[in-house]
Scaffold this motif. Structure first.
Motif, short mmCIF file in Angstrom:
data_model
loop_
_atom_site.label_atom_id
_atom_site.label_comp_id
_atom_site.label_asym_id
_atom_site.label_seq_id
_atom_site.Cartn_x
_atom_site.Cartn_y
_atom_site.Cartn_z
N LYS A 3 145.10 196.75 67.22
CA LYS A 3 146.55 197.32 67.70
C LYS A 3 146.80 196.70 69.14
O LYS A 3 145.88 196.24 69.88
N SER A 4 148.11 196.66 69.14
CA SER A 4 148.61 196.34 70.77
C SER A 4 148.11 196.94 71.86
O SER A 4 147.98 198.18 71.63
N ASN A 5 147.75 196.28 72.84
CA ASN A 5 147.24 196.88 73.95
C ASN A 5 145.67 197.72 73.86
O ASN A 5 145.36 198.32 74.66
N GLU A 6 145.13 197.48 72.64
CA GLU A 6 143.93 197.92 72.17
C GLU A 6 142.70 197.06 73.22
O GLU A 6 142.70 195.94 73.20
N LYS A 7 141.60 197.60 73.92
CA LYS A 7 140.81 197.26 74.51
C LYS A 7 139.74 196.69 73.55
O LYS A 7 139.50 196.99 72.77
N HIS A 8 139.28 195.50 74.14
CA HIS A 8 138.20 194.80 73.20
C HIS A 8 137.54 193.85 74.18
O HIS A 8 137.89 193.58 75.43
N LEU A 9 136.36 193.63 73.98
CA LEU A 9 135.31 192.46 74.49
C LEU A 9 135.71 191.13 74.09
O LEU A 9 135.89 190.84 72.93
N VAL A 10 135.84 190.12 74.84
CA VAL A 10 135.92 188.74 74.66
C VAL A 10 134.54 187.99 75.17
O VAL A 10 134.16 188.16 76.28
N THR A 11 133.89 187.25 74.01
CA THR A 11 132.72 186.43 74.37
C THR A 11 133.44 184.94 74.40
O THR A 11 134.34 184.32 73.41
N PRO A 12 132.83 184.06 75.17
CA PRO A 12 133.26 182.67 75.01
C PRO A 12 133.09 181.90 73.71
O PRO A 12 132.12 182.18 73.07
N ILE A 13 134.18 181.09 73.56
CA ILE A 13 134.06 180.32 71.88
C ILE A 13 135.07 179.23 71.99
O ILE A 13 136.12 179.16 73.18
N THR A 14 134.82 178.37 71.45
CA THR A 14 135.60 177.10 71.47
C THR A 14 136.28 176.94 69.86
O THR A 14 135.73 177.86 69.08
N TRP A 15 137.51 176.26 69.84
CA TRP A 15 138.05 176.40 68.64
C TRP A 15 137.36 175.85 67.42
O TRP A 15 137.43 176.16 66.29
N GLN A 16 136.29 174.80 67.90
CA GLN A 16 135.36 174.21 66.75
C GLN A 16 134.67 175.18 66.23
O GLN A 16 134.01 175.21 65.01
N GLU A 17 134.20 176.39 66.95
CA GLU A 17 133.31 177.48 66.40
C GLU A 17 133.94 178.55 65.70
O GLU A 17 133.43 179.38 65.06
N CYS A 18 135.52 178.72 65.65
CA CYS A 18 136.07 179.46 65.07
C CYS A 18 136.01 179.54 63.40
O CYS A 18 135.85 178.37 62.78
N ASN A 19 136.22 180.72 62.74
CA ASN A 19 136.32 180.92 61.32
C ASN A 19 137.36 181.51 61.01
O ASN A 19 137.89 182.40 61.82
N ILE A 20 137.79 181.15 59.58
CA ILE A 20 138.88 182.08 59.15
C ILE A 20 138.84 183.66 59.41
O ILE A 20 137.84 184.06 58.97
N GLY A 21 139.55 184.17 60.02
CA GLY A 21 139.62 185.64 60.20
C GLY A 21 139.28 186.19 61.50
O GLY A 21 139.35 187.35 61.91
N ASP A 22 138.91 185.14 62.31
CA ASP A 22 138.20 185.61 63.69
C ASP A 22 139.44 186.34 64.32
O ASP A 22 140.82 185.60 64.04
N VAL A 23 139.06 187.15 65.40
CA VAL A 23 140.29 187.29 66.41
C VAL A 23 140.03 186.69 67.69
O VAL A 23 138.87 186.98 68.19
N VAL A 24 140.81 185.82 68.10
CA VAL A 24 140.53 185.05 69.29
C VAL A 24 141.28 185.19 70.38
O VAL A 24 142.52 185.49 70.28
N PHE A 25 141.09 185.07 71.67
CA PHE A 25 141.85 184.93 72.90
C PHE A 25 142.20 183.42 73.16
O PHE A 25 141.34 182.68 73.29
#
Length: 69
Positions: A3-25
């Protein structure tokens, strides 16, 4: 689903490591947001959009993978 403004943790990733369905910063037009990955292309990067299906476009400016707290 996030949801908008919901707190979450972010861990480093590159676009090459992304999968469909991931939520990314990532950066979109100069601002950083969390978005869902809808597609990954080796030439264009990640197709990102919101939870409602609106597509924001392709980006390679992915900085982190979001995790719910």
């Amino acid at each position: 689903m996030y949801k908008s403004n919901e707190k979450h943790l972010v861990t480093p990733i590159t676009w090459q490591e992304c999968n469909i369905g991931d939520v990314v910063f990532c950066k979109v037009r100069g601002s950083c947001f969390t978005h869902k990955v809808y597609s990954v292309d080796p030439n264009r990067g990640c197709l990102i959009g919101n939870n409602k299906g609106h597509m924001n476009g392709w980006t390679k400016n992915v900085y982190g993978l979001a995790h719910k707290l």
